[in-house]
Write a protein that holds these residues in place. Structure first.
Motif, PDB file in Angstrom:
ATOM      1  N   MET A   1       0.808  -1.278  -0.088  1.00  0.00           N
ATOM      2  CA  MET A   1      -0.032  -0.216  -0.069  1.00  0.00           C
ATOM      3  C   MET A   1       0.836   1.041   0.085  1.00  0.00           C
ATOM      4  SD  MET A   1      -2.933   1.255   2.663  1.00  0.00           S
ATOM      5  CE  MET A   1      -3.884  -0.303   2.476  1.00  0.00           C
ATOM      6  N   ILE A   2       0.562   2.236  -0.652  1.00  0.00           N
ATOM      7  CA  ILE A   2       1.233   3.507  -0.854  1.00  0.00           C
ATOM      8  C   ILE A   2       0.664   4.348   0.033  1.00  0.00           C
ATOM      9  CG2 ILE A   2       1.927   5.333  -2.539  1.00  0.00           C
ATOM     10  CD1 ILE A   2       2.211   3.372  -4.644  1.00  0.00           C
ATOM     11  N   ARG A   3       1.564   4.744   0.941  1.00  0.00           N
ATOM     12  CA  ARG A   3       1.060   6.027   1.969  1.00  0.00           C
ATOM     13  C   ARG A   3       1.573   7.278   2.078  1.00  0.00           C
ATOM     14  NH1 ARG A   3       1.152   1.012   5.031  1.00  0.00           N
ATOM     15  NH2 ARG A   3      -0.468   0.316   5.896  1.00  0.00           N
ATOM     16  N   HIS A   4       2.688   7.209   1.482  1.00  0.00           N
ATOM     17  CA  HIS A   4       3.675   8.674   1.403  1.00  0.00           C
ATOM     18  C   HIS A   4       4.624   8.477   0.004  1.00  0.00           C
ATOM     19  CE1 HIS A   4       6.266  11.682   3.647  1.00  0.00           C
ATOM     20  NE2 HIS A   4       5.586  11.943   2.659  1.00  0.00           N
ATOM     21  N   ILE A   5       4.150   9.355  -0.828  1.00  0.00           N
ATOM     22  CA  ILE A   5       4.881   9.689  -1.973  1.00  0.00           C
ATOM     23  C   ILE A   5       5.839  10.905  -1.968  1.00  0.00           C
ATOM     24  CG2 ILE A   5       4.755  10.337  -4.652  1.00  0.00           C
ATOM     25  CD1 ILE A   5       1.937   8.843  -4.431  1.00  0.00           C
ATOM     26  N   LEU A   6       7.215  10.612  -2.256  1.00  0.00           N
ATOM     27  CA  LEU A   6       7.987  11.512  -2.466  1.00  0.00           C
ATOM     28  C   LEU A   6       8.349  11.949  -3.725  1.00  0.00           C
ATOM     29  CD1 LEU A   6      10.239  13.493  -0.872  1.00  0.00           C
ATOM     30  CD2 LEU A   6      11.813  11.709  -0.925  1.00  0.00           C
ATOM     31  N   ILE A   7       8.217  13.070  -4.031  1.00  0.00           N
ATOM     32  CA  ILE A   7       8.563  13.768  -5.322  1.00  0.00           C
ATOM     33  C   ILE A   7       9.881  14.557  -5.463  1.00  0.00           C
ATOM     34  CG2 ILE A   7       6.644  15.020  -5.278  1.00  0.00           C
ATOM     35  CD1 ILE A   7       8.400  14.711  -8.475  1.00  0.00           C
ATOM     36  N   ALA A   8      10.925  14.366  -6.066  1.00  0.00           N
ATOM     37  CA  ALA A   8      12.076  15.175  -6.177  1.00  0.00           C
ATOM     38  C   ALA A   8      12.085  16.134  -7.318  1.00  0.00           C
ATOM     39  CB  ALA A   8      13.408  14.377  -6.337  1.00  0.00           C
ATOM     40  N   HIS A   9      11.956  17.472  -7.071  1.00  0.00           N
ATOM     41  CA  HIS A   9      11.750  18.367  -8.045  1.00  0.00           C
ATOM     42  C   HIS A   9      13.002  19.293  -8.400  1.00  0.00           C
ATOM     43  CE1 HIS A   9       9.739  21.497 -10.193  1.00  0.00           C
ATOM     44  NE2 HIS A   9       8.508  20.920 -10.286  1.00  0.00           N
ATOM     45  N   ASP A  10      13.345  19.456  -9.587  1.00  0.00           N
ATOM     46  CA  ASP A  10      14.661  20.207  -9.727  1.00  0.00           C
ATOM     47  C   ASP A  10      14.428  21.284 -10.564  1.00  0.00           C
ATOM     48  OD1 ASP A  10      14.045  19.151 -12.296  1.00  0.00           O
ATOM     49  OD2 ASP A  10      15.960  18.145 -12.524  1.00  0.00           O
ATOM     50  N   LEU A  11      13.262  21.931 -10.669  1.00  0.00           N
ATOM     51  CA  LEU A  11      12.849  23.283 -11.280  1.00  0.00           C
ATOM     52  C   LEU A  11      12.808  23.219 -12.813  1.00  0.00           C
ATOM     53  CD1 LEU A  11      14.516  25.825  -9.032  1.00  0.00           C
ATOM     54  CD2 LEU A  11      12.097  25.148  -8.927  1.00  0.00           C
ATOM     55  N   ARG A  12      12.693  21.972 -13.400  1.00  0.00           N
ATOM     56  CA  ARG A  12      12.787  21.850 -14.927  1.00  0.00           C
ATOM     57  C   ARG A  12      11.329  21.278 -15.043  1.00  0.00           C
ATOM     58  NH1 ARG A  12      17.422  21.134 -17.827  1.00  0.00           N
ATOM     59  NH2 ARG A  12      16.194  19.862 -19.238  1.00  0.00           N
ATOM     60  N   SER A  13      11.019  21.582 -16.241  1.00  0.00           N
ATOM     61  CA  SER A  13       9.618  21.243 -16.816  1.00  0.00           C
ATOM     62  C   SER A  13       9.185  19.708 -16.741  1.00  0.00           C
ATOM     63  CB  SER A  13       9.472  21.663 -18.411  1.00  0.00           C
ATOM     64  OG  SER A  13      10.270  20.996 -19.074  1.00  0.00           O
ATOM     65  N   THR A  14      10.372  18.948 -16.913  1.00  0.00           N
ATOM     66  CA  THR A  14      10.034  17.405 -16.804  1.00  0.00           C
ATOM     67  C   THR A  14       9.639  17.206 -15.341  1.00  0.00           C
ATOM     68  OG1 THR A  14      12.497  17.138 -16.401  1.00  0.00           O
ATOM     69  CG2 THR A  14      11.429  16.704 -18.629  1.00  0.00           C
ATOM     70  N   ALA A  15      10.143  17.973 -14.309  1.00  0.00           N
ATOM     71  CA  ALA A  15       9.892  17.816 -12.868  1.00  0.00           C
ATOM     72  C   ALA A  15       8.468  17.992 -12.741  1.00  0.00           C
ATOM     73  CB  ALA A  15      10.706  18.508 -12.115  1.00  0.00           C
ATOM     74  N   ASP A  16       7.683  19.115 -13.487  1.00  0.00           N
ATOM     75  CA  ASP A  16       6.378  19.411 -13.145  1.00  0.00           C
ATOM     76  C   ASP A  16       5.650  18.235 -13.642  1.00  0.00           C
ATOM     77  OD1 ASP A  16       6.314  21.759 -11.923  1.00  0.00           O
ATOM     78  OD2 ASP A  16       6.012  23.208 -13.320  1.00  0.00           O
ATOM     79  N   LEU A  17       5.949  17.630 -14.921  1.00  0.00           N
ATOM     80  CA  LEU A  17       5.335  16.215 -15.274  1.00  0.00           C
ATOM     81  C   LEU A  17       5.244  15.166 -14.182  1.00  0.00           C
ATOM     82  CD1 LEU A  17       6.785  15.872 -19.074  1.00  0.00           C
ATOM     83  CD2 LEU A  17       4.805  17.046 -18.246  1.00  0.00           C
ATOM     84  N   ALA A  18       6.479  15.143 -13.520  1.00  0.00           N
ATOM     85  CA  ALA A  18       6.736  14.189 -12.377  1.00  0.00           C
ATOM     86  C   ALA A  18       5.801  14.459 -11.285  1.00  0.00           C
ATOM     87  CB  ALA A  18       8.053  13.998 -12.072  1.00  0.00           C
ATOM     88  N   LEU A  19       5.598  15.883 -10.959  1.00  0.00           N
ATOM     89  CA  LEU A  19       4.929  16.173  -9.814  1.00  0.00           C
ATOM     90  C   LEU A  19       3.291  15.878 -10.279  1.00  0.00           C
ATOM     91  CD1 LEU A  19       4.085  17.613  -7.167  1.00  0.00           C
ATOM     92  CD2 LEU A  19       4.370  19.895  -8.565  1.00  0.00           C
ATOM     93  N   ARG A  20       2.900  16.139 -11.523  1.00  0.00           N
ATOM     94  CA  ARG A  20       1.512  16.033 -11.860  1.00  0.00           C
ATOM     95  C   ARG A  20       1.009  14.422 -11.650  1.00  0.00           C
ATOM     96  NH1 ARG A  20       0.623  17.753 -17.602  1.00  0.00           N
ATOM     97  NH2 ARG A  20      -1.667  17.113 -17.392  1.00  0.00           N
ATOM     98  N   ARG A  21       2.154  13.551 -12.405  1.00  0.00           N
ATOM     99  CA  ARG A  21       1.634  12.032 -11.979  1.00  0.00           C
ATOM    100  C   ARG A  21       1.813  11.464 -10.492  1.00  0.00           C
ATOM    101  NH1 ARG A  21      -0.919   8.556 -13.950  1.00  0.00           N
ATOM    102  NH2 ARG A  21      -0.122   8.745 -16.114  1.00  0.00           N
ATOM    103  N   ALA A  22       2.661  12.341  -9.769  1.00  0.00           N
ATOM    104  CA  ALA A  22       2.805  11.897  -8.208  1.00  0.00           C
ATOM    105  C   ALA A  22       1.368  12.568  -7.615  1.00  0.00           C
ATOM    106  CB  ALA A  22       3.746  12.782  -7.716  1.00  0.00           C
ATOM    107  N   ALA A  23       0.884  13.618  -8.057  1.00  0.00           N
ATOM    108  CA  ALA A  23      -0.299  14.129  -7.342  1.00  0.00           C
ATOM    109  C   ALA A  23      -1.451  13.104  -7.694  1.00  0.00           C
ATOM    110  CB  ALA A  23      -0.828  15.411  -7.954  1.00  0.00           C
ATOM    111  N   GLN A  24      -1.397  12.689  -9.085  1.00  0.00           N
ATOM    112  CA  GLN A  24      -2.427  11.882  -9.321  1.00  0.00           C
ATOM    113  C   GLN A  24      -2.478  10.365  -8.691  1.00  0.00           C
ATOM    114  OE1 GLN A  24      -1.988   8.494 -11.567  1.00  0.00           O
ATOM    115  NE2 GLN A  24      -3.914   8.183 -10.661  1.00  0.00           N
ATOM    116  N   LEU A  25      -1.474   9.998  -8.711  1.00  0.00           N
ATOM    117  CA  LEU A  25      -1.176   8.604  -7.594  1.00  0.00           C
ATOM    118  C   LEU A  25      -1.395   8.929  -6.085  1.00  0.00           C
ATOM    119  CD1 LEU A  25       1.892   7.296  -9.230  1.00  0.00           C
ATOM    120  CD2 LEU A  25      -0.159   6.143  -9.551  1.00  0.00           C
ATOM    121  N   ALA A  26      -1.113  10.340  -5.594  1.00  0.00           N
ATOM    122  CA  ALA A  26      -1.608  10.468  -4.378  1.00  0.00           C
ATOM    123  C   ALA A  26      -3.165  10.451  -3.875  1.00  0.00           C
ATOM    124  CB  ALA A  26      -0.898  11.738  -3.828  1.00  0.00           C
ATOM    125  N   ARG A  27      -3.607  11.153  -5.033  1.00  0.00           N
ATOM    126  CA  ARG A  27      -5.312  11.213  -5.118  1.00  0.00           C
ATOM    127  C   ARG A  27      -5.707   9.639  -5.197  1.00  0.00           C
ATOM    128  NH1 ARG A  27      -4.119  15.715  -8.508  1.00  0.00           N
ATOM    129  NH2 ARG A  27      -4.575  17.799  -7.175  1.00  0.00           N
TER     130      ARG A  27
END
Length: 264
Positions: A1-27
């Motif tokens: 079971m996934i309870r806590h997701i850590l997204i490492a963001h480096d201020l690049r546009s690809t990191a925002d893509l990763a953040l969107r996916r991480a947010a979807q999985l968190a929801r």
């Protein structure tokens, strides 16, 4: 079971893509989400403040309410891995092409993949809808079976996972056709056994065995099926070398054709 997701963001546009996916999985999993940024110590205070403002904007725009921003300093790979342990994260998410950023070089990405104690999701696609399809590279190793099980729990029940075993005939071990029959029976039994450990309401699972060489045959499968996610197992003994797919796994991490899910 996934309870806590850590997204490492480096201020690049690809990191925002990763953040969107991480947010979807968190929801999807009702999980806590933390966004981490490793500050470049060479930046001035004004530049650090500007970076934090940009990160806050991304977090507000994409992440669920209650998500947290963490800032730290240090070597990027070490800082990320330390935070995985400190936070007790269940999943680490990175944006693809981190190797083009000086803070996330190819070496740092390899180090993270090699040492990460939790599944690693490398996001390459610009999409924030739940995963619908995945290809899982399957052999007889424990790590590949573990990866299949983790993927079945990551994806929603309406998704599908196709497990592919690539059969390379052994020289001087009888006709290739007979070897293929034996191998197919073994894989059928393996999948049957592993299915017992998968969620009853999990994604639909199919499997196949294809003769050929692993790199080419797996790539042909990806080209044909166009999955959103490639699932790989890793022993973690080195920078993914001699893991399930050896140098091919490392190649996919650096030139991801889709999102990559790596499980030790």
């Amino acid at each position: 079971m996934i309870r806590h997701i850590l997204i490492a963001h480096d201020l690049r546009s690809t990191a925002d893509l990763a953040l969107r996916r991480a947010a979807q999985l968190a929801r999807q999993h009702h999980a806590r989400l933390t966004m981490l940024h490793v500050l470049d110590p060479r930046l001035s205070q004004a530049e650090q403040d500007k970076a934090q403002q940009r990160l806050d904007e991304s977090l507000t725009r994409y992440a669920p309410a209650g998500s947290e921003l963490r800032l730290c300093q240090g070597k990027p790979a070490d800082a990320v891995l330390d935070q995985v342990q400190q936070l007790g994260a269940d999943l680490l998410v990175l944006g693809a092409q981190h190797q083009r950023h000086e803070l996330f070089s190819g070496t740092s990405l390899d180090r993270i993949a090699r040492r990460c104690s939790v599944p690693l999701l490398l996001v390459a696609q610009d999409e924030d809808q739940p995963y619908r399809s995945a290809v899982s590279a399957l052999d007889f190793s424990l790590c590949s079976c573990t990866a299949l099980g983790r993927a079945a729990r990551l994806l929603p029940e309406e998704a599908s996972i196709h497990a592919l075993h690539v059969f390379e005939p052994v020289k001087n071990f009888g006709p290739a056709s007979e070897q293929l029959v034996t191998q197919r029976a073994l894989i059928d039994q393996l999948v049957q056994d592993e299915t017992l450990n998968l969620p009853s309401n999990g994604p639909q699972l199919s499997h196949d065995i294809q003769p050929g060489t692993l790199p080419r045959t797996l790539q042909e499968c990806l080209t044909q099926r166009q999955p959103q996610l490639l699932v790989l197992g890793s022993h973690g003994r080195s920078a993914l070398s001699q893991a399930l797919l050896g140098s091919l796994a490392q190649h996919f991490l650096h030139k991801a054709p889709c999102d990559i899910f790596v499980v030790r």
